[in-house]
Design a protein around this motif. Structure first.
Motif, PDB file in Angstrom:
ATOM      1  N   ASP A 191      34.889  24.554  43.922  1.00  0.00           N
ATOM      2  CA  ASP A 191      35.231  25.452  42.800  1.00  0.00           C
ATOM      3  C   ASP A 191      35.297  26.900  43.254  1.00  0.00           C
ATOM      4  N   VAL A 192      34.432  27.248  44.221  1.00  0.00           N
ATOM      5  CA  VAL A 192      34.440  28.629  44.720  1.00  0.00           C
ATOM      6  C   VAL A 192      35.781  28.912  45.426  1.00  0.00           C
ATOM      7  N   ILE A 193      36.303  27.900  46.148  1.00  0.00           N
ATOM      8  CA  ILE A 193      37.629  28.092  46.781  1.00  0.00           C
ATOM      9  C   ILE A 193      38.655  28.401  45.706  1.00  0.00           C
ATOM     10  N   TYR A 194      38.663  27.578  44.624  1.00  0.00           N
ATOM     11  CA  TYR A 194      39.671  27.773  43.572  1.00  0.00           C
ATOM     12  C   TYR A 194      39.516  29.164  42.935  1.00  0.00           C
ATOM     13  N   HIS A 195      38.260  29.542  42.737  1.00  0.00           N
ATOM     14  CA  HIS A 195      38.010  30.855  42.112  1.00  0.00           C
ATOM     15  C   HIS A 195      38.633  31.976  42.957  1.00  0.00           C
ATOM     16  N   PHE A 196      38.369  31.924  44.275  1.00  0.00           N
ATOM     17  CA  PHE A 196      38.886  33.023  45.113  1.00  0.00           C
ATOM     18  C   PHE A 196      40.392  32.913  45.348  1.00  0.00           C
ATOM     19  N   PHE A 197      40.935  31.688  45.245  1.00  0.00           N
ATOM     20  CA  PHE A 197      42.390  31.558  45.350  1.00  0.00           C
ATOM     21  C   PHE A 197      43.038  32.218  44.131  1.00  0.00           C
ATOM     22  N   ASP A 198      42.503  31.914  42.937  1.00  0.00           N
ATOM     23  CA  ASP A 198      43.060  32.519  41.717  1.00  0.00           C
ATOM     24  C   ASP A 198      42.880  34.031  41.739  1.00  0.00           C
ATOM     25  N   ARG A 230      31.752  23.456  56.002  1.00  0.00           N
ATOM     26  CA  ARG A 230      32.122  24.572  56.863  1.00  0.00           C
ATOM     27  C   ARG A 230      33.560  25.031  56.592  1.00  0.00           C
ATOM     28  N   GLU A 231      34.469  24.037  56.432  1.00  0.00           N
ATOM     29  CA  GLU A 231      35.868  24.389  56.158  1.00  0.00           C
ATOM     30  C   GLU A 231      35.978  25.127  54.825  1.00  0.00           C
ATOM     31  N   ALA A 232      35.230  24.633  53.816  1.00  0.00           N
ATOM     32  CA  ALA A 232      35.283  25.275  52.492  1.00  0.00           C
ATOM     33  C   ALA A 232      34.778  26.709  52.596  1.00  0.00           C
ATOM     34  N   ALA A 233      33.691  26.904  53.345  1.00  0.00           N
ATOM     35  CA  ALA A 233      33.122  28.252  53.460  1.00  0.00           C
ATOM     36  C   ALA A 233      34.099  29.180  54.177  1.00  0.00           C
ATOM     37  N   THR A 234      34.753  28.685  55.228  1.00  0.00           N
ATOM     38  CA  THR A 234      35.696  29.516  55.976  1.00  0.00           C
ATOM     39  C   THR A 234      36.878  29.907  55.096  1.00  0.00           C
ATOM     40  N   LEU A 235      37.415  28.909  54.383  1.00  0.00           N
ATOM     41  CA  LEU A 235      38.570  29.168  53.530  1.00  0.00           C
ATOM     42  C   LEU A 235      38.208  30.175  52.437  1.00  0.00           C
ATOM     43  N   THR A 236      37.042  29.984  51.838  1.00  0.00           N
ATOM     44  CA  THR A 236      36.584  30.909  50.796  1.00  0.00           C
ATOM     45  C   THR A 236      36.503  32.327  51.352  1.00  0.00           C
ATOM     46  N   GLY A 237      35.933  32.455  52.550  1.00  0.00           N
ATOM     47  CA  GLY A 237      35.790  33.773  53.174  1.00  0.00           C
ATOM     48  C   GLY A 237      37.136  34.442  53.372  1.00  0.00           C
ATOM     49  N   VAL A 238      38.122  33.674  53.842  1.00  0.00           N
ATOM     50  CA  VAL A 238      39.457  34.242  54.091  1.00  0.00           C
ATOM     51  C   VAL A 238      40.100  34.686  52.782  1.00  0.00           C
ATOM     52  N   LEU A 239      39.997  33.854  51.758  1.00  0.00           N
ATOM     53  CA  LEU A 239      40.622  34.178  50.469  1.00  0.00           C
ATOM     54  C   LEU A 239      39.989  35.420  49.863  1.00  0.00           C
ATOM     55  N   ARG A 240      38.655  35.474  49.944  1.00  0.00           N
ATOM     56  CA  ARG A 240      37.927  36.598  49.370  1.00  0.00           C
ATOM     57  C   ARG A 240      38.346  37.913  50.061  1.00  0.00           C
ATOM     58  N   ARG A 241      38.404  37.828  51.385  1.00  0.00           N
ATOM     59  CA  ARG A 241      38.759  39.014  52.173  1.00  0.00           C
ATOM     60  C   ARG A 241      40.202  39.441  51.886  1.00  0.00           C
ATOM     61  N   ALA A 242      41.115  38.449  51.761  1.00  0.00           N
ATOM     62  CA  ALA A 242      42.527  38.770  51.503  1.00  0.00           C
ATOM     63  C   ALA A 242      42.669  39.492  50.157  1.00  0.00           C
ATOM     64  N   ALA A 243      41.905  39.012  49.143  1.00  0.00           N
ATOM     65  CA  ALA A 243      41.990  39.641  47.817  1.00  0.00           C
ATOM     66  C   ALA A 243      41.459  41.060  47.875  1.00  0.00           C
ATOM     67  N   GLU A 244      40.331  41.209  48.573  1.00  0.00           N
ATOM     68  CA  GLU A 244      39.703  42.537  48.665  1.00  0.00           C
ATOM     69  C   GLU A 244      40.642  43.502  49.382  1.00  0.00           C
ATOM     70  N   ARG A 245      41.270  42.995  50.415  1.00  0.00           N
ATOM     71  CA  ARG A 245      42.170  43.838  51.204  1.00  0.00           C
ATOM     72  C   ARG A 245      43.399  44.241  50.393  1.00  0.00           C
ATOM     73  N   ALA A 246      43.899  43.277  49.566  1.00  0.00           N
ATOM     74  CA  ALA A 246      45.070  43.594  48.734  1.00  0.00           C
ATOM     75  C   ALA A 246      44.724  44.675  47.723  1.00  0.00           C
ATOM     76  N   ARG A 247      43.482  44.628  47.221  1.00  0.00           N
ATOM     77  CA  ARG A 247      43.087  45.612  46.184  1.00  0.00           C
ATOM     78  C   ARG A 247      42.702  46.959  46.788  1.00  0.00           C
ATOM     79  N   HIS A 248      42.046  46.897  47.943  1.00  0.00           N
ATOM     80  CA  HIS A 248      41.535  48.148  48.537  1.00  0.00           C
ATOM     81  C   HIS A 248      41.952  48.262  49.997  1.00  0.00           C
ATOM     82  N   PRO A 249      43.230  48.462  50.263  1.00  0.00           N
ATOM     83  CA  PRO A 249      43.688  48.527  51.658  1.00  0.00           C
ATOM     84  C   PRO A 249      42.999  49.638  52.437  1.00  0.00           C
ATOM     85  N   GLU A 250      42.618  50.715  51.731  1.00  0.00           N
ATOM     86  CA  GLU A 250      42.009  51.872  52.424  1.00  0.00           C
ATOM     87  C   GLU A 250      40.693  51.488  53.107  1.00  0.00           C
TER      88      GLU A 250
END
Ligand code: SAM
Length: 257
Positions: A191-198, A230-250
């Motif tokens: 569910d955490v993966i889905y949350h960060f994907f959305d 482990r795969e779920a945690a890695t994927l979640t980390g990437v999605l979370r970081r991608a969202a953060e980066r899209a919002r705050h590129p600076e």
């Protein structure tokens, strides 16, 4: 077979090789015997097995016990002492050679031994000519490993390995394979993966009318993949970081990742 090596006291197996021509094959068989918990090797008219030669070279750790403890015997002695399973390849050229039917597959042999507790000898033939008709006729059962009809004749060592593999339920405690179920990500972790994907779809202003479909597709994809924790945690980390980066590129300006 000694108790030390006997994982199923109701079954006792020996391997018999009739007139092996190549010492390397004897070594290969000895090694496979040790892999599959069979320690009693009996040879009919074997070639000399030089401790510095091929047999010992091919035997791996079986050079410590199976091979040096191998004994010489005759087929008559084997038939007298054991329930015997002969082995042969059926090919177009020699299908009329062995008149003895039916042949059993290794799995059928294993199943039939479930109900009969015996001392069993697995009998293998010469590399060149196999077991002859008279020898086959002396044995209780005949096993044929199914293979491509155009070339069903296996190498002696490989044939022995396959048969012993199929009999392993009687001879070895198998190596435990990793418990995939235990490693699988939980529903909450998925569910955490889905949350960060959305959340990522939000962060990149993904088109509203396509969002539901894409979100569903991600759920189907992950559902099929059965990711580990482990795969779920890695994927979640990437999605979370991608969202953060899209919002705050600076915040990521000096970040190489
Ligand atoms: C190279 S084969 C001998 C070939 C010989 N023409 C024959 O038909 O048996 C040497 C030994 O490997 C074993 N073998 C080879 N292919 C086999 C198969 N498909 N099924 C069962 N045993 C096989 C048998 O013990 C055989 O005697």
């Amino acid at each position: 077979m000694s108790d030390e090596h006997d994982s199923d006291a109701d079954h006792e197996f020996v391997v018999v090789v009739v007139e092996p021509e190549t010492p390397g094959n004897v070594g290969t068989i000895a090694r496979a015997m040790k892999n599959f918990g069979i320690y009693d090797l009996r040879l009919v008219n074997p070639p000399p097995l030089d401790p510095d030669g091929e047999a010992y070279g091919f035997a791996g750790h079986a050079r410590e016990d199976v091979l040096p403890n191998a004994t010489e015997t005759t087929l008559e002695e084997v038939v007298e002492e054991f329930h015997t399973i002969g082995t042969t390849a059926i090919s177009h050229e020699d299908s009329t050679r062995h008149i003895r039917y039916p042949f059993k597959t290794p799995v059928e042999i294993a199943d039939s031994l479930e109900t009969v507790k015996t001392k069993t000898a697995l009998v293998f033939g010469r590399e060149g000519t196999g077991l002859d008709n008279e020898e086959i006729a002396m044995l209780d059962e005949v096993c044929c490993i199914p293979a491509d009809g155009r070339y069903p004749v296996l190498n002696l060592g490989q044939a022995a390995t396959i048969l012993m593999y199929e009999l392993r339920r009687f001879t070895v405690e198998e190596t435990q394979l990793p418990d995939v179920e235990r490693e699988r990500a939980s529903e909450a972790e998925i569910d955490v993966i889905y949350h960060f994907f959305d959340d990522l779809l939000d962060a990149i202003d993904y088109r509203e009318h396509k969002r539901k479909k894409t979100s569903r597709m991600m759920r189907r994809l992950i559902g099929r993949a059965h990711p580990t924790e482990r795969e779920a945690a890695t994927l979640t980390g990437v999605l979370r970081r991608a969202a953060e980066r899209a919002r705050h590129p600076e915040r990521f300006r000096d970040d190489d990742n």
